[in-house]
Every structure is written in structure tokens, then in C-alpha cells.
Design a protein around this motif. Structure first.
Motif, PDB file in Angstrom:
ATOM      1  N   ARG A  39      23.000 -26.430 -68.209  1.00  0.00           N
ATOM      2  CA  ARG A  39      22.287 -25.262 -67.672  1.00  0.00           C
ATOM      3  C   ARG A  39      22.580 -24.011 -68.502  1.00  0.00           C
ATOM      4  O   ARG A  39      21.694 -23.202 -68.754  1.00  0.00           O
ATOM      5  CB  ARG A  39      22.683 -25.024 -66.216  1.00  0.00           C
ATOM      6  N   LEU A  43      19.875 -21.872 -70.696  1.00  0.00           N
ATOM      7  CA  LEU A  43      19.720 -20.431 -70.530  1.00  0.00           C
ATOM      8  C   LEU A  43      19.947 -19.709 -71.856  1.00  0.00           C
ATOM      9  O   LEU A  43      19.246 -18.749 -72.178  1.00  0.00           O
ATOM     10  CB  LEU A  43      20.701 -19.922 -69.464  1.00  0.00           C
ATOM     11  N   GLU A  65      26.332 -16.254 -64.806  1.00  0.00           N
ATOM     12  CA  GLU A  65      24.957 -16.223 -64.302  1.00  0.00           C
ATOM     13  C   GLU A  65      24.560 -17.582 -63.726  1.00  0.00           C
ATOM     14  O   GLU A  65      23.965 -17.656 -62.643  1.00  0.00           O
ATOM     15  CB  GLU A  65      23.998 -15.836 -65.446  1.00  0.00           C
ATOM     16  N   VAL A  66      24.895 -18.653 -64.439  1.00  0.00           N
ATOM     17  CA  VAL A  66      24.551 -19.998 -63.981  1.00  0.00           C
ATOM     18  C   VAL A  66      25.289 -20.329 -62.685  1.00  0.00           C
ATOM     19  O   VAL A  66      24.704 -20.918 -61.756  1.00  0.00           O
ATOM     20  CB  VAL A  66      24.869 -21.035 -65.076  1.00  0.00           C
ATOM     21  N   ALA A  68      26.381 -18.152 -60.447  1.00  0.00           N
ATOM     22  CA  ALA A  68      25.797 -17.321 -59.383  1.00  0.00           C
ATOM     23  C   ALA A  68      24.485 -17.927 -58.905  1.00  0.00           C
ATOM     24  O   ALA A  68      24.206 -17.963 -57.693  1.00  0.00           O
ATOM     25  CB  ALA A  68      25.569 -15.897 -59.903  1.00  0.00           C
ATOM     26  N   ARG A  69      23.683 -18.427 -59.828  1.00  0.00           N
ATOM     27  CA  ARG A  69      22.421 -19.050 -59.436  1.00  0.00           C
ATOM     28  C   ARG A  69      22.655 -20.273 -58.541  1.00  0.00           C
ATOM     29  O   ARG A  69      21.920 -20.503 -57.588  1.00  0.00           O
ATOM     30  CB  ARG A  69      21.637 -19.471 -60.692  1.00  0.00           C
ATOM     31  N   GLU A  70      23.675 -21.049 -58.874  1.00  0.00           N
ATOM     32  CA  GLU A  70      23.983 -22.230 -58.062  1.00  0.00           C
ATOM     33  C   GLU A  70      24.396 -21.814 -56.650  1.00  0.00           C
ATOM     34  O   GLU A  70      23.967 -22.435 -55.660  1.00  0.00           O
ATOM     35  CB  GLU A  70      25.082 -23.048 -58.722  1.00  0.00           C
ATOM     36  N   PHE A  72      23.525 -19.079 -55.033  1.00  0.00           N
ATOM     37  CA  PHE A  72      22.342 -18.583 -54.330  1.00  0.00           C
ATOM     38  C   PHE A  72      21.377 -19.713 -53.979  1.00  0.00           C
ATOM     39  O   PHE A  72      20.759 -19.718 -52.912  1.00  0.00           O
ATOM     40  CB  PHE A  72      21.632 -17.520 -55.173  1.00  0.00           C
ATOM     41  N   MET A  73      21.226 -20.683 -54.903  1.00  0.00           N
ATOM     42  CA  MET A  73      20.361 -21.826 -54.649  1.00  0.00           C
ATOM     43  C   MET A  73      20.847 -22.637 -53.446  1.00  0.00           C
ATOM     44  O   MET A  73      20.055 -23.041 -52.587  1.00  0.00           O
ATOM     45  CB  MET A  73      20.311 -22.728 -55.893  1.00  0.00           C
ATOM     46  N   GLN A  74      22.150 -22.857 -53.395  1.00  0.00           N
ATOM     47  CA  GLN A  74      22.703 -23.622 -52.273  1.00  0.00           C
ATOM     48  C   GLN A  74      22.444 -22.914 -50.949  1.00  0.00           C
ATOM     49  O   GLN A  74      22.104 -23.553 -49.949  1.00  0.00           O
ATOM     50  CB  GLN A  74      24.202 -23.832 -52.485  1.00  0.00           C
ATOM     51  N   SER A  82      13.265 -23.874 -49.290  1.00  0.00           N
ATOM     52  CA  SER A  82      12.514 -24.704 -50.236  1.00  0.00           C
ATOM     53  C   SER A  82      11.387 -25.478 -49.554  1.00  0.00           C
ATOM     54  O   SER A  82      10.526 -26.047 -50.224  1.00  0.00           O
ATOM     55  CB  SER A  82      13.456 -25.685 -50.939  1.00  0.00           C
ATOM     56  N   TYR A  87       7.108 -20.820 -50.913  1.00  0.00           N
ATOM     57  CA  TYR A  87       7.918 -21.367 -52.003  1.00  0.00           C
ATOM     58  C   TYR A  87       7.133 -22.432 -52.773  1.00  0.00           C
ATOM     59  O   TYR A  87       7.112 -22.449 -54.010  1.00  0.00           O
ATOM     60  CB  TYR A  87       9.209 -21.973 -51.447  1.00  0.00           C
TER      61      TYR A  87
END
Length: 261
Positions: A39, A43, A65-66, A68-70, A72-74, A82, A87
């Protein structure tokens, strides 16, 4: 007892090795879920494509960043976002955008603009814009009689710049005393261009020149050989323009071939 201790030590070592192996492939484990290094690499490639160099300092930022994205995604998954219609619609639009971008990139890769193409386009530009350039002034009025009166006034010593500021209907040049700056005759309407080409330096038209805009009184202040940029100077701009033209033609071809009911 000693045998049991050795087995336990071996098991602990294997677990530690397994953890190190997982970390070698992943940058972190977030709430029990592995975040792969791929990932970060993906990026970084996106950043590089945008023209920004990926420095060692930036690598740490990309990692954060990666992660943090994980996180937030969780959280979004946990909240069931989702599954929302909004969405799904946005995901479909994003999918289309990415796939279309890949299509266009693939076309441009397989249909590059060659140096011969660029030189040919430049030669056309030179042919159309070469030759002489004129530094001219003009006064634009609505009727022929007014134009003739201005010509007579100029021949008696009237100042071109002052008359242009007061009477010219051309808002662009009128405020500048009729000044049109340096230009190739081909940049003007045919009637104006023809009249311009018959004048010598310092000469004024004897009769008004009629065009779709009205009646012109023209004076040539100077003449020079056209100052054109060298091929290498404009090569990037020509390449960009020709690539856009090729892509536009490809898009139009696809639309024409498509059966749309």
C-alpha cells in the motif's frame, strides 16, 4: 522437564520468527489486521506520477498516511457505511474514472507523437506565420464618409494617435492610439490583411478599407522579418497539443462506432 523447556523455547523462537516475517511484509498490524507494505509502495507511485519526488523523509509520512487510512476504513466498515447506496454510487463512478483514465493512457502509450510529427506541425506553423510582420495602427469607424474625413485630416497633419483615441470604435486598440502591435498579416481579416501588405513603412491608406467590422484607416509604423520561436522552444507545447488532438480523435471514433439507442 528439560525436554519440555527446549520445546517451549523452540516454539517461542518460531513465533518470534513468524512475527518478524509478517512485519517484513507488512508495515503494521491495526486491530489485528495486517497492513501490507504494498500500500505504501502504491501510494508512493501515485506521488511520483504527480511529479513530486519521494524523499526518505516522505516515506515516513506515507507510512503514517497508510496506517491512518486503515484505521478510518475499519471504523467506516464497522458503521456499515460500505453498504450504503451513496457509497456504492461513488465507488462505481470512481471505478469508471480510473478505468477510462487507464484506457486513455494505454492509447497514448501505443500511439505516441513522433519527432517527425512534431517537426511537421512546426513546419506548418512556420509556413503560416513566417514572412513579414507589421507594426500597424488603425482607426475603425462605422461609415466610409467618416473614414475619408479622417484620412484627409491626417494628410493635413492630424495626429493619428489622438484621432484614434477619440473616434475609433475598436475598444482594444483605440485606447492605445490605434496600436495593433506586431502581427502577421494572416492574423487579420482578409480585407485588412490585403491592404496592409500593400503599404510601405510609414505609409497611410489612401482610401478606407471596408471589412465586416466597418471602415478602417490603416498606417504601417514598421515592418520586420517574422520573429518565430525555435523548434526546441515550442516542441513541448506542440507535443501536448498533438497528443490532445489524437486523444480527441480516438474518443470521437469510439463514440461513432458505438451503437447508441
Amino acid at each position: 522437564m528439560k525436554k519440555h523447556f527446549l520445546l517451549a523455547t523452540l516454539a517461542a523462537g518460531l513465533l518470534a520468527f513468524g512475527a518478524q516475517g509478517a512485519l517484513a511484509q507488512n508495515i503494521a498490524i491495526v486491530n489485528g489486521k495486517a497492513v501490507p507494505k504494498a500500500r505504501v509502495e502504491a501510494l508512493a507511485q501515485q506521488v511520483a506520477k504527480s511529479g513530486r519526488p519521494v524523499t526518505p523523509e516522505m516515506e515516513g509520512q506515507l507510512r503514517e498516511e497508510v496506517i491512518a487510512r486503515e484505521v478510518f476504513m475499519q471504523e467506516a466498515e464497522k458503521r456499515g457505511l460500505s453498504a450504503s447506496d451513496d457509497y456504492k454510487v461513488q465507488m462505481e463512478l470512481a471505478r469508471q474514472t480510473i478505468l477510462i483514465r487507464e484506457l486513455f493512457a494505454d492509447f497514448q502509450k501505443k500511439n505516441p507523437v513522433t519527432d517527425a510529427d512534431l517537426k511537421g506541425e512546426y513546419d506548418k506553423f512556420v509556413a503560416a506565420n513566417g514572412g513579414k510582420e507589421y507594426k500597424a495602427r488603425h482607426i475603425l469607424v462605422e461609415n466610409e464618409a467618416e473614414a475619408k474625413t479622417i484620412i484627409a485630416s491626417l494628410k493635413k497633419g492630424g495626429k493619428f494617435e489622438d484621432i484614434a483615441k477619440k473616434q475609433s470604435k475598436d475598444p482594444g486598440s483605440g485606447a492605445k492610439g490605434g496600436d495593433l502591435d506586431w502581427a502577421n498579416p494572416s492574423s487579420y481579416v482578409p480585407e485588412f490583411s490585403d491592404a496592409l501588405g500593400k503599404l510601405a513603412k510609414g505609409q497611410l491608406t489612401d482610401t478606407p478599407v471596408k471589412s465586416q467590422f466597418g471602415f478602417h484607416v490603416i498606417r504601417v509604423d514598421d515592418i520586420r522579418t517574422a520573429q518565430l520561436p525555435a523548434f526546441e522552444e515550442v516542441k513541448p507545447q506542440i507535443a501536448q497539443q498533438m497528443q490532445q488532438q489524437k486523444l480527441a480523435a480516438f474518443q470521437e471514433e469510439l463514440r461513432k462506432k458505438a451503437k447508441i439507442e
